[in-house]
Design a protein around this motif. Structure first.
Motif, PDB file in Angstrom:
ATOM      1  N   ALA A 295       5.772   1.303  -5.548  1.00  0.00           N
ATOM      2  CA  ALA A 295       6.408   1.984  -4.419  1.00  0.00           C
ATOM      3  C   ALA A 295       7.732   2.623  -4.839  1.00  0.00           C
ATOM      4  O   ALA A 295       8.057   3.737  -4.414  1.00  0.00           O
ATOM      5  CB  ALA A 295       6.641   0.994  -3.279  1.00  0.00           C
TER       6      ALA A 295
ATOM      7  N   THR B 177       0.888   4.293  -5.266  1.00  0.00           N
ATOM      8  CA  THR B 177       0.842   3.251  -4.244  1.00  0.00           C
ATOM      9  C   THR B 177      -0.591   2.863  -3.879  1.00  0.00           C
ATOM     10  O   THR B 177      -0.896   1.682  -3.729  1.00  0.00           O
ATOM     11  CB  THR B 177       1.590   3.702  -2.979  1.00  0.00           C
TER      12      THR B 177
ATOM     13  N   ALA C  70       3.688   3.146   3.482  1.00  0.00           N
ATOM     14  CA  ALA C  70       4.687   2.893   2.438  1.00  0.00           C
ATOM     15  C   ALA C  70       5.506   4.130   2.096  1.00  0.00           C
ATOM     16  O   ALA C  70       6.707   4.037   1.848  1.00  0.00           O
ATOM     17  CB  ALA C  70       3.997   2.352   1.181  1.00  0.00           C
TER      18      ALA C  70
ATOM     19  N   ALA D 185       3.064  -3.486   3.226  1.00  0.00           N
ATOM     20  CA  ALA D 185       3.615  -2.208   3.685  1.00  0.00           C
ATOM     21  C   ALA D 185       5.135  -2.256   3.810  1.00  0.00           C
ATOM     22  O   ALA D 185       5.835  -1.335   3.382  1.00  0.00           O
ATOM     23  CB  ALA D 185       2.990  -1.817   5.023  1.00  0.00           C
TER      24      ALA D 185
ATOM     25  N   MET E  55       6.832  -2.358   0.406  1.00  0.00           N
ATOM     26  CA  MET E  55       6.714  -1.074  -0.288  1.00  0.00           C
ATOM     27  C   MET E  55       7.566   0.013   0.371  1.00  0.00           C
ATOM     28  O   MET E  55       8.079   0.904  -0.302  1.00  0.00           O
ATOM     29  CB  MET E  55       5.251  -0.659  -0.353  1.00  0.00           C
ATOM     30  N   MET E  56       7.722  -0.049   1.691  1.00  0.00           N
ATOM     31  CA  MET E  56       8.601   0.908   2.374  1.00  0.00           C
ATOM     32  C   MET E  56      10.029   0.777   1.868  1.00  0.00           C
ATOM     33  O   MET E  56      10.700   1.779   1.603  1.00  0.00           O
ATOM     34  CB  MET E  56       8.554   0.666   3.884  1.00  0.00           C
TER      35      MET E  56
END
Length: 246
Positions: free
Chosen positions: A11, A28, A49, A201, A204-205
């Protein structure tokens, strides 16, 4: 712990790539699949993400967006919202086995598009195409973006420059704003359907946002050709891996 580190590294790198040249989904999506996430859930989670980067990019082009007619922004925003929902719905009803078969071809398509993007963007027309043709093209691109996020920005840039947007900054502003709109709607559809792996999620964001910050700085130092080569190589390798997995 190794899987968490892999997802955060992918990410972060995706945030860097998206800030510099695009193609972050090439990292990703495969990373999520390799950690055991089902392909459809991985695709939905990957879309979540990378979504924060669209907001930052759109805010960065406020001046260009302010100069455009509000009616145009609303009209094209509604088209992208509809396309994002239709694409997300198509993904959610696609059998998992069929989507797994299509994935490597989608990766190859997005990689090939990324590779020829400079030539497409160089073909700037002196006269704009018919508004209806532009709107229909936008709807098709938005449906693709809701279904599979890879290469979305490249398609939007090509559409806008070939339909008469002479200023690349204006085309980029429209690309970022409409990417944000259709991504938000498709993510909402994925969330409603329970197709998002939220722990992955959210991690990774965060990593993608940090990567985007550093990517914006790194973009001023590395040659664009080097970054583009890395993205293309990554896309080809990932497509090959997915073909090999059957």
């Amino acid at each position: 712990m190794l899987e968490v580190l892999l997802l955060m590294a992918a990410a972060f790198a995706a945030g860097v790539l998206n800030a510099m040249a695009g193609g972050g989904s090439f990292l990703t999506f495969p990373a999520l699949v390799f950690t055991g996430i089902a392909p459809i859930t991985a695709n939905a989670t990957s879309a979540v993400a990378v979504s924060p980067g669209y907001l930052g990019s759109a805010l960065g082009f406020q001046a260009e967006l302010a100069r455009l007619p509000r009616r145009l922004l609303v009209q094209e925003g509604l088209i992208c919202a509809l396309g994002g929902l239709l694409g997300a719905a198509a993904l959610l009803v696609t059998p998992a086995k069929l989507f797994s078969t299509v994935v490597p071809w989608l990766l190859l398509f997005a990689t090939g598009l990324f590779a020829i993007a400079p030539r497409l963007l160089a073909r700037r027309q002196n006269s704009a195409t018919h508004p209806l043709a532009r709107q229909l093209g936008l709807l098709v691109v938005a449906i693709y973006g809701g279904y599979f996020n890879g290469g979305l920005g490249i398609l939007l840039m090509a559409l806008y420059t070939l339909s008469g947007e002479r200023d690349l900054h204006t085309a980029n502003a429209l690309k970022n704003l409409n990417s944000l709109v259709l991504s938000l709607l498709s993510v909402m559809a994925f969330a409603w359907a329970g197709a998002i792996a939220w722990p992955q999620a959210l991690l990774m964001m965060l990593a993608a946002t940090i990567g985007g910050f550093f990517g914006a700085r790194l973009a001023r130092k590395l040659p664009t050709t080097v970054v583009r080569s890395v993205v293309i190589l990554t896309g080809v390798v990932m497509a090959g891996v997915f073909f090999g997995r059957g």
